[in-house]
Write a protein that holds these residues in place. Structure first.
Motif: not given
Length: 610
Positions: A496-505, A548-549, A576-592
């Motif tokens: 969270a202390a890194r601007p490029e990663l804060a949104g992912f955190a 994602a972690w 690769a991290a950006t891809y995972f957070y933008r394309y993959e992590l949002p899928k968990i909503g439908a599963w849950l």
């Protein structure tokens, strides 16, 4: 970026494996010795395994009526692996081991899985021996485990039966005491086994002079009846050939007979067998019944076997990762060299321009980036789990117990997530090759076929999911999940202390909260049937959160290493991290959503409506 570059970053820059030599057990080692092991395994994999990968796929094992025939290349690769000493790499010096950290052993073995998974790294032999080192008697360790670690003998695990499959409660193989003096055999209480075992990998071959089967069977009660359920299951050592207390072959064949070879979609280089125990084809001392030696106490066989099963599950996950990784590098190379089509510009396509390499097309880049995100993220998870094994064995008592609980929670993910998503990576590798990918002119179709097994063996997807939601996240009052949460939050705090990663955190924090609260929703009625009906979607969501972690922690370390100057490798990892957070992590909503609502359609739809 080569696979070795990726492995070195994760092993040393991220996990700091070289610091393990500060512990007494690994004091003789250094980064140099670890690198020497990796170099040796990479060379053997390149020279002996990779050239044989297609050979072992097309020249399937066959039975000539006396023995199973494997290609000469398999014998040569196995001999090179044994000579390397990797079978016992993590074992004590005094039994011929190197006392390597398991983290380094796992990393080194990854080269073999990537080069030819069905020749492999003898996962079952080492797992069999490791089980005996924990649960066997001193004599069983000396005679069976040490001969497996030396590569002289091979090992298997015999659980499934034709009528029972994965339902171990329905195991019907029987074990009865072999004579009145059965308890006094120096190799362990001696029993006679009768029954059938199915899907036994490496169940028969001529690679070694003997095969040590670890077999689940039930000891009848005083009335001759088998105890229902898993509580009546015991564990036995059943050698293919009889041995004495010095580990010498006696010249007598045990009553274990090959009933058939299974012909598989993939992993064709590994024999997969149906074995008959005690049918009388090879009577011992004039009697039918396979001779078996009890391991541990009667009725505790499944608890002993889980020591091997959990190790095998992580090994299956690693195999899935490396097959995905092989496909990724193959399709990356293809995309860089295959000219086809022209890019779309502001005015559309210009047919007068030369063709471009397909890596210049956005959709091909999407597929490559997905593979990179799946495979490199899953590799991080496998190495992280291996590092937990070292912590469990050599850490302080508190750290060791924390590592044990974290492994309990992560093992279903380490097995299941790569077997689903690295298989998807293999599918994308075929897609990038186009029609060529569907032919045997290129290796990617074999990688997919080989990888399709990993969702099935060592516990299917459904079994892993039920284990996760039904037991692992709840065990010991949820302590394992709490420990995982603490580590996730520690990563979030740094990132969270890194601007490029804060949104992912922030996204990871919300994902962990959702995955945690879904447990309460699933179990709110207290009805296991309702809670577990959507266990697989839950496991998919949980796995995506864990990956994602992994990616956030890896990305944070990559930025830290660069110290302000972004390297090409860090750019790739952040991509690769950006891809995972933008394309993959949002899928968990439908599963849950279906988990939290306990959506009943899958359970309630009448059979005749299918």
């Amino acid at each position: 970026m080569s696979y070795r570059d990726t492995l070195d970053f994760l092993l040393y820059d991220w996990l700091h494996a070289e610091r393990l030599n500060e512990r007494q057990r690994f004091a003789d080692h250094s980064r140099e010795t670890f690198d020497a092991v990796l170099d040796t395994c990479e060379r053997i994999a390149r020279e002996k395994y990779a050239p044989a990968n297609r050979t072992v796929d097309v020249e399937e094992p066959h039975f000539d009526g006396e023995k199973v025939i494997l290609p000469r290349a398999t014998h040569e690769a196995h001999a090179a692996f044994v000579e390397s000493g990797m079978m016992a790499a993590a074992q004590d010096y005094d039994i011929g081991g190197m006392q390597l950290p398991y983290t380094v052993q796992a990393a080194a073995n990854s080269f073999f899985a990537m080069a030819s998974v069905s020749i492999g790294s003898n996962m079952l032999t080492s797992g069999n021996a490791n089980l005996l080192m924990v649960h066997g008697t001193e004599m069983q360790k000396q005679v069976f485990a040490l001969n497996e670690f030396s590569g002289r003998w091979a090992g298997t695990m015999c659980l499934s039966e034709p009528q029972a499959g994965s339902s171990l409660s329905d195991v019907a193989t029987r074990a009865v005491p072999d004579g009145e003096d059965f308890e006094n055999d120096p190799l362990g209480p001696r029993y006679r086994l009768k029954g059938n075992k199915m899907w036994i990998s490496a169940g028969d071959h001529e690679l070694t002079e003997n095969i040590v089967h670890i077999v689940l069977a039930k000891i009848p009660d005083a009335e001759g009846k088998l105890i229902p359920g898993v509580k009546g299951i015991s564990l036995f050592i059943v050698p293919k050939k009889m041995v004495d207390t010095e580990g010498n072959l006696t010249g007598v064949r045990n009553d274990v007979a090959l009933a058939g070879l299974n012909h598989k979609l993939g992993w064709r280089g590994t024999t997969n067998t149906l074995l008959n125990f005690g049918e009388g084809k090879y009577p011992v001392d004039g009697k039918a019944g396979a001779v078996g030696y009890l391991v541990g106490k009667p009725g505790q066989g499944l608890a002993c076997m889980f020591h091997m099963m959990n190790e095998a599950r992580i090994g299956v996950g690693t195999a899935a990762v490396m097959l995905g990784m092989a496909g990724y590098h193959a399709s990356l190379d293809y995309a860089k060299n295959r000219p086809q089509g022209r890019p779309v510009g502001p005015a559309g396509k210009d047919a007068t321009r030369p063709q471009v390499r397909i890596i210049e097309h956005a959709d091909v880049r999407r597929m490559l980036l997905a593979q990179k995100a799946y495979c490199e993220g899953a590799l991080a998870l496998q190495l992280y789990c291996a590092r937990l094994v070292d912590e469990q064995k050599t850490g302080t008592p508190e750290a060791a117990d924390d590592a044990r609980l974290l492994l309990e929670v992560l093992t279903p993910i380490a097995k299941s997530w790569p077997s689903e998503w690295c298989l998807e990576a293999n599918s994308l590798a075929i897609q990038i090759h186009g029609g060529y990918g569907y032919t045997r002119d290129f290796p990617v179709e074999q990688y997919w076929r080989d990888n399709r097994l990993n969702m099935i063996h060592e516990g299917t997807h459904g079994i892993q999911a039920a284990d996760l939601l039904g037991r692992k996240v709840l065990m010991e009052g949820g302590k394992g999940l709490q420990l995982l949460g603490a580590r996730v939050q520690e990563t979030i705090g740094r990132a969270a202390a890194r601007p490029e990663l804060a949104g992912f955190a922030d996204a990871l924090g919300r994902a962990f909260g959702r995955v945690t609260s879904a447990i309460q929703a699933a179990w709110s009625t207290g009805n296991p049937a309702e809670a577990l009906v959507n266990a697989v979607p839950y496991m998919q969501a949980f796995g995506h959160m864990v990956l994602a972690w992994m990616w956030l922690d890896v990305a944070d370390k990559a930025i830290e290493k660069d110290n302000g100057a972004t390297s090409v490798s860090t750019t790739g990892r952040l991509g690769a991290a950006t891809y995972f957070y933008r394309y993959e992590l949002p899928k968990i909503g439908a599963w849950l959503n279906v988990v939290e609502s306990r959506e009943p359609v899958c359970a309630d739809l009448p059979e005749d409506a299918f």
